[in-house]
Design a protein around this motif. Structure first.
Motif, PDB file in Angstrom:
ATOM      1  N   ASN A 122     -30.604 -33.719 -25.809  1.00 23.21           N
ATOM      2  CA  ASN A 122     -31.326 -34.959 -25.507  1.00 23.21           C
ATOM      3  C   ASN A 122     -31.241 -35.306 -24.020  1.00 23.21           C
ATOM      4  O   ASN A 122     -31.124 -36.462 -23.626  1.00 23.21           O
ATOM      5  CB  ASN A 122     -30.816 -36.121 -26.359  1.00 23.21           C
ATOM      6  CG  ASN A 122     -29.347 -36.436 -26.123  1.00 23.21           C
ATOM      7  OD1 ASN A 122     -28.570 -35.565 -25.734  1.00 23.21           O
ATOM      8  ND2 ASN A 122     -28.962 -37.683 -26.359  1.00 23.21           N
TER       9      ASN A 122
ATOM     10  N   PHE B 123     -17.553 -41.076 -31.991  1.00 23.82           N
ATOM     11  CA  PHE B 123     -18.902 -41.560 -31.722  1.00 23.82           C
ATOM     12  C   PHE B 123     -19.188 -42.633 -32.760  1.00 23.82           C
ATOM     13  O   PHE B 123     -19.269 -42.357 -33.947  1.00 23.82           O
ATOM     14  CB  PHE B 123     -19.878 -40.388 -31.802  1.00 23.82           C
ATOM     15  CG  PHE B 123     -21.334 -40.753 -31.845  1.00 23.82           C
ATOM     16  CD1 PHE B 123     -21.821 -41.912 -31.249  1.00 23.82           C
ATOM     17  CD2 PHE B 123     -22.247 -39.910 -32.479  1.00 23.82           C
ATOM     18  CE1 PHE B 123     -23.167 -42.242 -31.295  1.00 23.82           C
ATOM     19  CE2 PHE B 123     -23.593 -40.227 -32.528  1.00 23.82           C
ATOM     20  CZ  PHE B 123     -24.054 -41.393 -31.941  1.00 23.82           C
TER      21      PHE B 123
ATOM     22  N   CYS C  70     -21.095 -44.521 -34.939  1.00 25.38           N
ATOM     23  CA  CYS C  70     -22.429 -44.395 -35.517  1.00 25.38           C
ATOM     24  C   CYS C  70     -22.273 -44.390 -37.028  1.00 25.38           C
ATOM     25  O   CYS C  70     -21.711 -43.455 -37.594  1.00 25.38           O
ATOM     26  CB  CYS C  70     -23.089 -43.112 -35.028  1.00 25.38           C
ATOM     27  SG  CYS C  70     -24.851 -43.031 -35.290  1.00 25.38           S
TER      28      CYS C  70
ATOM     29  N   ASN D  35     -22.941 -41.722 -19.393  1.00 27.12           N
ATOM     30  CA  ASN D  35     -22.802 -41.123 -20.720  1.00 27.12           C
ATOM     31  C   ASN D  35     -21.674 -40.101 -20.724  1.00 27.12           C
ATOM     32  O   ASN D  35     -21.130 -39.730 -19.685  1.00 27.12           O
ATOM     33  CB  ASN D  35     -24.104 -40.417 -21.120  1.00 27.12           C
ATOM     34  CG  ASN D  35     -25.314 -41.321 -21.021  1.00 27.12           C
ATOM     35  OD1 ASN D  35     -25.291 -42.441 -21.508  1.00 27.12           O
ATOM     36  ND2 ASN D  35     -26.371 -40.832 -20.380  1.00 27.12           N
TER      37      ASN D  35
ATOM     38  N   VAL E  61     -28.678 -45.275 -36.007  1.00 30.58           N
ATOM     39  CA  VAL E  61     -28.730 -44.572 -34.723  1.00 30.58           C
ATOM     40  C   VAL E  61     -29.065 -45.575 -33.625  1.00 30.58           C
ATOM     41  O   VAL E  61     -30.141 -46.176 -33.623  1.00 30.58           O
ATOM     42  CB  VAL E  61     -29.769 -43.437 -34.753  1.00 30.58           C
ATOM     43  CG1 VAL E  61     -29.788 -42.706 -33.409  1.00 30.58           C
ATOM     44  CG2 VAL E  61     -29.453 -42.456 -35.883  1.00 30.58           C
ATOM     45  N   SER E  62     -28.145 -45.750 -32.703  1.00 30.10           N
ATOM     46  CA  SER E  62     -28.287 -46.765 -31.656  1.00 30.10           C
ATOM     47  C   SER E  62     -29.497 -46.483 -30.758  1.00 30.10           C
ATOM     48  O   SER E  62     -29.749 -45.334 -30.377  1.00 30.10           O
ATOM     49  CB  SER E  62     -27.020 -46.802 -30.804  1.00 30.10           C
ATOM     50  OG  SER E  62     -27.214 -47.606 -29.652  1.00 30.10           O
TER      51      SER E  62
ATOM     52  N   ILE F 190     -29.050 -44.480 -27.259  1.00 31.19           N
ATOM     53  CA  ILE F 190     -28.920 -43.025 -27.117  1.00 31.19           C
ATOM     54  C   ILE F 190     -30.152 -42.462 -26.410  1.00 31.19           C
ATOM     55  O   ILE F 190     -31.287 -42.724 -26.822  1.00 31.19           O
ATOM     56  CB  ILE F 190     -28.746 -42.362 -28.497  1.00 31.19           C
ATOM     57  CG1 ILE F 190     -27.443 -42.840 -29.143  1.00 31.19           C
ATOM     58  CG2 ILE F 190     -28.750 -40.844 -28.377  1.00 31.19           C
ATOM     59  CD1 ILE F 190     -27.233 -42.330 -30.547  1.00 31.19           C
TER      60      ILE F 190
ATOM     61  N   ARG G 163     -33.690 -40.936 -28.061  1.00 35.11           N
ATOM     62  CA  ARG G 163     -33.309 -41.172 -29.458  1.00 35.11           C
ATOM     63  C   ARG G 163     -34.359 -40.670 -30.436  1.00 35.11           C
ATOM     64  O   ARG G 163     -34.036 -40.010 -31.440  1.00 35.11           O
ATOM     65  CB  ARG G 163     -33.072 -42.667 -29.664  1.00 35.11           C
ATOM     66  CG  ARG G 163     -32.838 -43.098 -31.117  1.00 35.11           C
ATOM     67  CD  ARG G 163     -32.814 -44.616 -31.216  1.00 35.11           C
ATOM     68  NE  ARG G 163     -32.551 -45.071 -32.569  1.00 35.11           N
ATOM     69  CZ  ARG G 163     -33.498 -45.224 -33.497  1.00 35.11           C
ATOM     70  NH1 ARG G 163     -34.766 -44.915 -33.205  1.00 35.11           N
ATOM     71  NH2 ARG G 163     -33.175 -45.667 -34.705  1.00 35.11           N
TER      72      ARG G 163
ATOM     73  N   ILE H 143     -24.140 -39.095 -25.085  1.00 40.17           N
ATOM     74  CA  ILE H 143     -23.934 -40.347 -25.808  1.00 40.17           C
ATOM     75  C   ILE H 143     -23.435 -41.385 -24.806  1.00 40.17           C
ATOM     76  O   ILE H 143     -22.525 -41.100 -24.015  1.00 40.17           O
ATOM     77  CB  ILE H 143     -22.896 -40.174 -26.936  1.00 40.17           C
ATOM     78  CG1 ILE H 143     -23.357 -39.112 -27.945  1.00 40.17           C
ATOM     79  CG2 ILE H 143     -22.635 -41.501 -27.636  1.00 40.17           C
ATOM     80  CD1 ILE H 143     -24.608 -39.473 -28.703  1.00 40.17           C
ATOM     81  N   PRO H 144     -23.997 -42.594 -24.801  1.00 40.76           N
ATOM     82  CA  PRO H 144     -23.507 -43.636 -23.887  1.00 40.76           C
ATOM     83  C   PRO H 144     -22.010 -43.880 -24.068  1.00 40.76           C
ATOM     84  O   PRO H 144     -21.500 -43.880 -25.198  1.00 40.76           O
ATOM     85  CB  PRO H 144     -24.322 -44.866 -24.288  1.00 40.76           C
ATOM     86  CG  PRO H 144     -25.568 -44.314 -24.895  1.00 40.76           C
ATOM     87  CD  PRO H 144     -25.147 -43.055 -25.596  1.00 40.76           C
TER      88      PRO H 144
ATOM     89  N   LEU I 179     -20.644 -46.244 -26.694  1.00 43.83           N
ATOM     90  CA  LEU I 179     -20.605 -45.876 -28.115  1.00 43.83           C
ATOM     91  C   LEU I 179     -19.451 -44.932 -28.436  1.00 43.83           C
ATOM     92  O   LEU I 179     -19.347 -44.427 -29.556  1.00 43.83           O
ATOM     93  CB  LEU I 179     -21.929 -45.214 -28.524  1.00 43.83           C
ATOM     94  CG  LEU I 179     -23.192 -46.066 -28.386  1.00 43.83           C
ATOM     95  CD1 LEU I 179     -24.416 -45.268 -28.817  1.00 43.83           C
ATOM     96  CD2 LEU I 179     -23.074 -47.354 -29.198  1.00 43.83           C
TER      97      LEU I 179
END
Length: 531
Positions: free
Chosen positions: A377, A397, A399, A415, A431-432, A435, A438, A460-461, A464
């Protein structure tokens, strides 16, 4: 193992059944009684006596006490040790022989018989049971050993077991979907305790089992005859204890003990770590001007003397050339000191996560994420900084309900570059939106984000990601158990790699020898007459 009442073993009939090689019939001998040699130390501790052979150690047992007593007349033990003879079922002695890779020396009035190998699994950890539908299932059990953090209370041996569905006679008719392996746990323990390891999905409670299955569970959970208590590992250089600024001050203790074991017993010196790099052939659907890729495989011989071979990774050549800790051309190369240090930490954190779960693994993918690669990503590649000692590191993580274990590989602006350590399917609603990219991670069919275990990197930030204390301070599967499973997995990986590297004709010949060797190990019998 059967439910028969223990009776004295008939040496002659037992030997006849061994020759017939009927494993179902052999299994009926599991609860027959043997007399076993023990010795008691001055401290009062009792342990089975061992007969040291040329290539193996053996328990000493007979089908009657008088025969064993005569055999032991001239036996000599360490000063202060007394000879004892105890009655044990064959199943119990074989289970311990399997745990410690020993054989059993059976003594008769005139003959001797040595049994070992897969027979110890058959007699010691195998049972014929019924599933919920009343169908016969043959299980082979593996009990987990646990160790606490800092001497705290731990889980009892065998509180969780893995039962693998097997066939006594190989027929190749069983489809993978029909395999009924399961995890069984003692549900009288408080599994809501956050310091307990997380139970596998669909694990079955002991209270739900049939009476025969409960008896099998209790047989497997009996503590071994010889203590598996592992002496705390100590780092080679105590002043160089691992510290990570990402973790709380109290979250290093258990990892340091495990890391010391990896550093001492698993990873050799840098100049004994081999990186084999070959140019990867372009695939037919790739553009002619696509970047050159290298296949990189890492292998070494451990300080314990066995070979470790890991799954290869495919890396763009330019990324390797841009990293001063990695080779800049194809061929066979040795690791740098910084790369060795990263390998130690990478394996240690993977081991640590294995210890927090009960997932079966051959460890071949435990170095995934070590090398440069692409981020699913992000538009740019990941280039590890092997001088940044914060990475890798286990993290959560956030989530969904419980969070996903990930290995932090490095920073990426605000990140972290992460590699999932578990397969997870996360509903889109969990799912935030923070991200990156995303929407590209969400499957249109399942409306979820799929995370593959030890396969892909994603950013991933940092907001999170967290480091819950109980993940690092909780009860885990023991280091010694992990080491034993790593040795088994690497030996199998090495064997499979050698087969794959053989030419077709040579492979066929080698395979015949391998099959023959497996057949010999399966029977595991050596008859020694009139000794």
């Amino acid at each position: 193992m059967t439910s028969d009442i223990s009776t004295q073993l008939s040496f002659t009939k037992f030997k006849q059944d061994l020759i017939k090689k009927d494993k179902r019939r052999l299994l009926s001998w599991a609860n027959y009684e043997l007399y076993v040699a023990f010795h008691r130390h001055e401290s009062g501790q009792e342990a089975p006596a061992l007969l040291q052979g040329e290539n193996e150690a053996r328990y000493i047992a007979a089908n009657d006490q008088e025969t064993l007593q005569r055999f032991l007349t001239n036996a000599k033990f360490a000063d202060g040790s007394d000879l004892l003879i105890k009655a044990l079922p064959l199943a119990e002695l074989a289970r311990n022989a399997h745990l410690y890779n020993l054989s059993i020396q059976l003594i008769d009035k005139e003959d001797r018989l040595t049994i070992g190998g897969a027979l110890m699994q058959l007699f010691g950890i195998t049972a014929i049971l019924k599933d919920d539908g009343g169908n016969e299932v043959i299980y082979e059990a593996d009990a987990f050993f646990f160790e606490p953090e800092g001497g705290a209370e731990t889980l009892p041996y065998g509180a969780v077991q893995h039962w693998r569905d097997i066939e006594l006679e190989y027929t190749s008719t069983q489809e993978p979907s029909e395999i009924k392996s399961l995890y069984v746990f003692d549900d009288q323990l408080d599994w809501n305790n956050p310091h307990f390891p997380e139970l596998p999905e669909n694990a079955k409670a002991l209270s739900e089992l049939s009476s025969s299955a409960k008896a099998f569970f209790e047989h497997i959970r009996v503590p071994p005859l010889m203590g598996w208590e592992e002496k705390p590992a100590t780092p080679h250089v105590p002043e160089s204890l691992y510290q990570n600024s990402l973790l709380g001050a109290d979250n290093h203790g258990a990892f340091n003990v495990l890391r010391a074991m990896v550093d001492k017993n698993i990873v050799p010196a840098a100049n004994d770590i081999v990186l084999t790099i070959t140019k990867d052939s372009k695939h037919g659907d790739e553009p002619a001007d696509s970047p050159e890729r290298w296949e990189i495989q890492i292998r070494f011989t451990t300080p314990l003397g066995f070979n470790a071979v890991f799954s290869p990774d495919w890396v763009e050549a330019s990324l390797c050339k841009a990293n001063k800790e990695l080779p800049d051309n194809t061929g066979t190369h040795l690791a740098s000191e910084k790369l060795r240090e990263r390998i130690v930490n990478h394996l240690a954190w993977n081991f640590f996560q294995h210890g927090r779960s009960f997932v079966k693994t051959l460890f071949s993918t435990d170095l995934q994420g070590l090398l440069p690669g692409f981020i699913i990503n992000s538009y740019g590649p990941f280039q590890p900084d092997y001088t940044d000692e914060r990475f890798p590191c286990l993290a959560r993580f956030q989530c969904g309900e419980n969070g996903v274990p990930v290995l932090l590989l490095g920073p990426n602006e605000s990140n972290y570059v992460c590699m999932p350590l578990a397969f997870e399917e996360i509903p889109e609603s969990d799912v935030s939106p923070l991200i990156p990219r995303r929407n590209e991670l969400i499957s249109m069919e399942s409306k979820s984000m799929l995370l593959a275990e030890r396969y892909e990197r994603l950013v991933i930030p940092a907001s999170l990601i967290d480091f819950p204390d109980h993940w690092y301070q909780g009860i885990r599967v023991s280091n010694q158990y992990l080491k034993a499973k790593f040795i088994f997995g690497m030996r199998l990986n090495t064997l499979m790699t050698e087969i794959e590297n053989e030419k077709a004709t040579a492979a066929g010949s080698s395979l015949k020898w391998i099959v023959a060797g497996c057949a010999a190990a399966l029977i595991g019998v050596m008859v020694v007459m009139n000794l």
